[in-house]
Design an enzyme around this catalytic site. Structure first.
Site, mmCIF file in Angstrom:
data_model
loop_
_atom_site.group_PDB
_atom_site.id
_atom_site.type_symbol
_atom_site.label_atom_id
_atom_site.label_comp_id
_atom_site.label_asym_id
_atom_site.label_seq_id
_atom_site.Cartn_x
_atom_site.Cartn_y
_atom_site.Cartn_z
ATOM 1 C CE LYS A 27 20.657 34.294 1.333
ATOM 2 N NZ LYS A 27 20.333 34.989 0.066
HETATM 3 O O1 G3P Z 1 22.586 35.270 -3.771
HETATM 4 C C1 G3P Z 1 23.115 36.764 -3.521
HETATM 5 C C2 G3P Z 1 22.990 37.433 -4.990
HETATM 6 O O2 G3P Z 1 21.661 37.575 -4.869
HETATM 7 C C3 G3P Z 1 23.842 38.687 -4.949
HETATM 8 O O3 G3P Z 1 23.977 38.746 -6.176
HETATM 9 O O4 G3P Z 1 24.464 39.894 -8.446
HETATM 10 O O5 G3P Z 1 23.378 41.245 -6.415
HETATM 11 O O6 G3P Z 1 25.742 40.360 -6.374
HETATM 12 P P1 G3P Z 1 24.499 40.117 -6.924
#
Ligand code: G3P
Length: 220
Positions: free
Chosen positions: A83
């Site tokens: 990534k």
């Molecule tokens: O896949 C990316 C994710 O982990 C981010 O999620 O909820 O932290 O915006 P969030």
């Protein structure tokens, strides 16, 4: 449509894998920190548990070190997808790693033009973050439909749209309607997809009526 789970919690990954719904895993530095585990140790366990792509993120910001980190991560298992962030250095690293047949997931995508650049850099996956766009009063799902529309114009683009920052079942349903290739789901969101009160009510009624018959399938 593929489902990845967005977690570094190995117990959750093992449990959900048993449902047959897990096609891959995504991690990021925040999820690794949340697990409290050694990065390589947890990565090895995830790659042994899930056959599909397992995203592991580089932490350098310059292309050269990202490429070195990416190769080191890929050396842990064949199913690692490296990534990289959506920066010029990240795109350079993406190009170099994909040229070596290493899967690359370009993350932190918030615009259609960024997704266009990632596809041109040969990304295996592009990760648009829908929840974080919703958080700032943009419609995250609009970005998914824009990327789908753009990618479908060009036969030479084979980058898969991996919907990330998924927060609820509506994000999942809308992603599927738009033809997103993958959604990476927090375990709680994946579990919530099955819930419907009429399923619970219907099952309860069937079981009550069956009990009244006094019969048993296994006794026959
Ligand atoms: O896949 C990316 C994710 O982990 C981010 O999620 O909820 O932290 O915006 P969030």
């Amino acid at each position: 449509m593929k489902f990845f789970v967005d977690t570094a919690d190995i117990d959750e990954i093992r449990d959900l894998s048993a449902t047959g719904m897990v096609d891959g895993v995504t991690t990021n530095p925040s999820l690794v920190a949340k697990s409290g585990r050694d990065f390589f140790e947890v990565l090895d366990e995830i790659c042994e548990t899930v056959a599909g792509p397992v995203s592991a993120e580089v932490t350098a910001t310059d292309a050269e070190t990202m490429i070195a980190e990416g190769r080191k991560l890929r050396a842990r298992a064949d199913n690692i997808a490296v990534k990289v962030p959506l920066t010029w250095d990240g795109l350079k690293a993406c190009k170099a790693l994909t040229d070596d047949s290493i899967m690359v997931n370009v993350t932190l995508c918030f615009s259609a033009n960024q997704a266009l650049l990632a596809a041109k850099a040969g990304a295996t996956f592009i990760s648009p973050f829908v929840g974080r766009l919703d958080d700032i009063s943009n419609d995250g799902m609009d970005l998914i439909s824009d990327i789908r529309l753009i990618y479908d114009q060009y036969e030479d683009f084979d980058t898969e749209i991996l919907v990330a920052s998924v927060r609820n079942p509506i994000h999942v349903r809308e992603s599927a309607k738009m033809g997103a290739d993958v959604a990476t789901l927090p375990p709680a969101v994946l579990r919530s997809l099955i819930s419907h009160p009429l399923t619970d009510k219907g099952l309860e009624a069937f079981l009550k009526d069956w009990e009244k018959t006094g019969q048993s399938i296994l006794d026959r």
